[in-house]
Enzyme design. Structure first.
Site, PDB file in Angstrom:
ATOM      1  N   GLY A  59       0.827  -1.206   0.000  1.00 25.16           N
ATOM      2  CA  GLY A  59       0.000   0.000   0.000  1.00 25.16           C
ATOM      3  C   GLY A  59       0.856   1.248   0.000  1.00 25.16           C
ATOM      4  O   GLY A  59       2.061   1.199   0.308  1.00 25.16           O
ATOM      5  N   CYS A  86       5.422  -5.951   1.799  1.00 19.95           N
ATOM      6  CA  CYS A  86       5.782  -4.534   1.674  1.00 19.95           C
ATOM      7  C   CYS A  86       5.132  -3.725   2.807  1.00 19.95           C
ATOM      8  O   CYS A  86       5.520  -3.860   3.959  1.00 19.95           O
ATOM      9  CB  CYS A  86       5.407  -4.022   0.294  1.00 19.95           C
ATOM     10  SG  CYS A  86       6.215  -2.458  -0.132  1.00 19.95           S
ATOM     11  N   TYR A  87       4.136  -2.891   2.526  1.00 21.20           N
ATOM     12  CA  TYR A  87       3.439  -2.192   3.609  1.00 21.20           C
ATOM     13  C   TYR A  87       2.885  -3.201   4.611  1.00 21.20           C
ATOM     14  O   TYR A  87       2.858  -2.947   5.821  1.00 21.20           O
ATOM     15  CB  TYR A  87       2.301  -1.339   3.049  1.00 21.20           C
ATOM     16  CG  TYR A  87       1.511  -0.607   4.136  1.00 21.20           C
ATOM     17  CD1 TYR A  87       1.936   0.639   4.598  1.00 21.20           C
ATOM     18  CD2 TYR A  87       0.372  -1.177   4.702  1.00 21.20           C
ATOM     19  CE1 TYR A  87       1.230   1.301   5.598  1.00 21.20           C
ATOM     20  CE2 TYR A  87      -0.335  -0.528   5.696  1.00 21.20           C
ATOM     21  CZ  TYR A  87       0.093   0.714   6.143  1.00 21.20           C
ATOM     22  OH  TYR A  87      -0.595   1.363   7.146  1.00 21.20           O
ATOM     23  N   HIS A 177       7.621  -7.543  -3.454  1.00 21.05           N
ATOM     24  CA  HIS A 177       6.324  -7.985  -3.991  1.00 21.05           C
ATOM     25  C   HIS A 177       6.505  -9.307  -4.751  1.00 21.05           C
ATOM     26  O   HIS A 177       6.878  -9.317  -5.926  1.00 21.05           O
ATOM     27  CB  HIS A 177       5.755  -6.922  -4.936  1.00 21.05           C
ATOM     28  CG  HIS A 177       5.276  -5.692  -4.242  1.00 21.05           C
ATOM     29  ND1 HIS A 177       3.993  -5.557  -3.770  1.00 21.05           N
ATOM     30  CD2 HIS A 177       5.919  -4.551  -3.908  1.00 21.05           C
ATOM     31  CE1 HIS A 177       3.853  -4.382  -3.190  1.00 21.05           C
ATOM     32  NE2 HIS A 177       5.003  -3.749  -3.259  1.00 21.05           N
ATOM     33  N   GLU A 179       4.195 -11.116  -5.918  1.00 22.21           N
ATOM     34  CA  GLU A 179       3.102 -11.326  -6.870  1.00 22.21           C
ATOM     35  C   GLU A 179       3.400 -10.837  -8.277  1.00 22.21           C
ATOM     36  O   GLU A 179       2.744 -11.252  -9.236  1.00 22.21           O
ATOM     37  CB  GLU A 179       1.809 -10.672  -6.358  1.00 22.21           C
ATOM     38  CG  GLU A 179       1.868  -9.160  -6.232  1.00 22.21           C
ATOM     39  CD  GLU A 179       2.371  -8.703  -4.875  1.00 22.21           C
ATOM     40  OE1 GLU A 179       2.091  -7.554  -4.506  1.00 22.21           O
ATOM     41  OE2 GLU A 179       3.037  -9.487  -4.183  1.00 22.21           O
ATOM     42  N   ASP A 234     -17.547 -13.519 -21.575  1.00 21.40           N
ATOM     43  CA  ASP A 234     -18.155 -13.478 -20.238  1.00 21.40           C
ATOM     44  C   ASP A 234     -19.649 -13.777 -20.281  1.00 21.40           C
ATOM     45  O   ASP A 234     -20.143 -14.662 -19.569  1.00 21.40           O
ATOM     46  CB  ASP A 234     -17.918 -12.115 -19.580  1.00 21.40           C
ATOM     47  CG  ASP A 234     -16.444 -11.785 -19.437  1.00 21.40           C
ATOM     48  OD1 ASP A 234     -15.623 -12.722 -19.472  1.00 21.40           O
ATOM     49  OD2 ASP A 234     -16.116 -10.597 -19.313  1.00 21.40           O
ATOM     50  N   LYS A 376     -10.832 -13.342 -15.249  1.00 19.25           N
ATOM     51  CA  LYS A 376     -11.044 -13.610 -16.677  1.00 19.25           C
ATOM     52  C   LYS A 376     -10.490 -14.972 -17.098  1.00 19.25           C
ATOM     53  O   LYS A 376     -11.157 -15.716 -17.830  1.00 19.25           O
ATOM     54  CB  LYS A 376     -10.380 -12.509 -17.510  1.00 19.25           C
ATOM     55  CG  LYS A 376     -10.657 -12.590 -19.004  1.00 19.25           C
ATOM     56  CD  LYS A 376     -12.056 -12.121 -19.320  1.00 19.25           C
ATOM     57  CE  LYS A 376     -12.278 -11.982 -20.808  1.00 19.25           C
ATOM     58  NZ  LYS A 376     -13.581 -11.371 -21.133  1.00 19.25           N
TER      59      LYS A 376
END
Length: 520
Positions: A59, A86-87, A177, A179, A234, A376
């Site tokens: 963040g 991180c944060y 991070h 991710e 979708d 998705k």
């Protein structure tokens, strides 16, 4: 959400721009997780949600500041593994008795390298096979003293506590991070974390399909459902899932606004009405849409006209279905996340979106969203599970306003006809060269200018067009696809020879940002 049949991981969002990537990495590991902004995570919420593990996101705030984001202190008493990123690391240290200080020359932004401590832990299995691991840092503040019970297991030049853990409580914290793809081995770290938490990987599309069908039947009962079918992935997957659950209680309404690709309306109607034998209303309203778009050149005006007419037309046909009490939408999980933002306010609108979001209140119907828990790529996996053709599931994204936003300036029947043919040739070229699946999205834009050319011995004065093709992971950022000059030359020749009305072809090499993928 109502999906309580899986072990669940809670991601507490502190405002990182990449929090969704955490969820996607975990879903890829067959772990069911949800993202919730920190201010919504109360003691009562934690009791109700009952997570098997918790992740604190990154963040932009500083834990040193008053009123900076915090999770409830009770999260540390759940007895489940927690990973702070991180944060998330800084807030964990701050709340548990460590110290966080402002940058003062220790900030790190971008690629960095972490080296291991002598002692190894299970969280880092598969890490440090070389001397160091590449990671992605994005921090100004830094941890200057770790909380009691924690030890250091990895350092970087500006983050002496890059990897810390309290093994007894199974609390882990990293300054980088894992991710993002700039941390190449990040997925391994997440896999180790969920294994430590005891997740069995029970989140599969086969299981989701069965649960979703059961949930739809329980919710709908013997009532009728209408579904707005655009022909995109979708809404199509949502329609097939609903049809499998409730059969002829479902009626799809396909609004043909005259802005579709070549033969697209016929393909959609054939697949759903004939192949799936679904009740389908083909609302041919081309004259209405193109009539109201006549003379309009502003892209936002065009979008708003299309959105307003779509709602009006959809409502007109929906009113013809007796006993319809539910409206089905193809809402995805990213839409749900963004509707409840970290700040509690609405997300910034770059451009308005064409959807049926305004229908439920206006029509007085109950809303059913069978895909609202999926990303998705999971929707595509569910489509495979449901037996939709692979060629259909793998189609490039197509915007709701259709060719209207690939036709800058005024829209005319002539320009749309030219654009459809040019786009068909371009996509045929991409498929012929085996490039379709390497590209996120590809299309032709017809430009609002005419140029002088020579064909044979005659002068021409026809439209120019631009080809667009991009690579992307999620559509948030994109790079142009590096076609060879031979491909571009061959494609330009085909378009000019086969499409009457175009005499000049260009290729758009703009990335996103600063551009967008579509032109309008």
């Amino acid at each position: 959400m109502d999906n309580l049949n899986h072990d669940r991981l809670l991601i507490i969002d502190f405002g990182s721009q990449v929090t969704q990537l955490i969820a996607r990495r975990l879903r890829e590991l067959n772990v069911y997780c949800e993202i919730h902004p920190y201010q919504n995570v109360t003691d009562a919420f934690l009791t109700d949600f009952a997570p098997k593990a918790v992740i604190f996101s990154g963040g932009p705030a500083s834990v040193i500041d008053d009123k900076s984001p915090r999770p409830p202190a009770s999260v540390f008493d759940l007895g489940v593994p927690i990973l702070g990123i991180c944060y998330g690391q800084q807030v964990m240290m701050h709340m548990l008795g460590g110290t966080v200080e402002r940058g003062h020359g220790t900030a790190e932004f971008g690629r960095a390298y972490v080296t291991p401590d002598v002692q190894r832990i299970d969280l880092l299995n598969g890490w440090f096979l070389e001397e160091r691991e590449q990671v992605w840092m994005s921090h100004g503040d830094h941890v200057s003293a770790i909380a009691p019970g924690f030890a250091v297991y990895g350092t970087s030049p500006n983050a002496p506590f890059a990897i810390t853990a309290d093994l007894e409580r199974r609390f882990y914290a990293v300054q980088f991070h894992p991710e993002v793809h700039h941390t190449p081995n990040g997925a391994t770290l997440y896999e180790n974390f969920i294994r430590d938490a005891g997740f069995t990987g029970d989140w599969t599309m086969g299981a989701y399909r069965e649960e979703a069908i059961r949930k739809i039947r329980d919710e709908v009962g013997d009532k009728k459902v209408i579904c707005g079918l655009s022909g995109g992935v979708d809404s199509s997957v949502a329609a097939v899932l609903l049809h499998e659950a409730i059969g002829d209680q479902l009626t799809c309404v396909f609004v043909d606004h005259g802005l579709l690709r070549l033969n697209e309306a016929e393909e959609v109607v054939t697949m759903f009405r004939d192949h799936y034998n679904m009740p389908l209303i083909h609302a041919d309203e081309q004259d209405l849409f193109l009539g109201e778009l006549d003379g309009q050149s502003d892209p936002e005006t065009k979008r708003k006209i299309i959105g307003r007419l779509f709602i009006d037309v959809f409502q007109k046909y929906a009113n013809e279905i007796d006993g319809a009490e539910f409206l089905a939408q193809g809402t995805l999980y990213p839409d749900v996340i963004e509707s409840v933002s970290f700040s509690g306010g609405p997300s910034v609108t770059i451009k308005s979106h064409h959807n049926v979001g305004g229908l439920p209140e206006k029509m007085g119907m109950k809303l059913i969203e069978p895909l609202r828990e999926l990303f998705k790529d999971e929707v595509r996996a569910l489509g495979h599970e449901l037996g939709l053709p692979a060629s259909f599931i793998g189609r490039h994204p197509f915007p709701g306003p259709g060719l209207a936003i690939r036709c800058p300036g005024e829209i005319t029947h002539e320009k749309l006809a030219i654009l459809r043919k040019a786009d068909a040739v371009y996509i045929d070229q991409i498929r012929k060269h085996g490039l379709y699946d390497e590209i996120w999205q590809a299309f032709v834009v017809i430009l609002p200018v005419r140029t002088v050319g020579v064909m044979g011995d005659s002068r021409t004065y026809d439209f120019a067009c631009a080809l667009r093709a991009v690579t992307s992971v999620d559509g948030m950022t994109a790079d142009y696809y590096p076609f060879t000059h031979d491909f571009l030359g061959e494609t330009a020749t085909r378009i000019i020879n086969e499409v009457q009305g175009i005499n000049r072809v260009t290729y758009d090499i703009t990335s996103k940002p600063p551009g967008t993928i579509e032109w309008e």
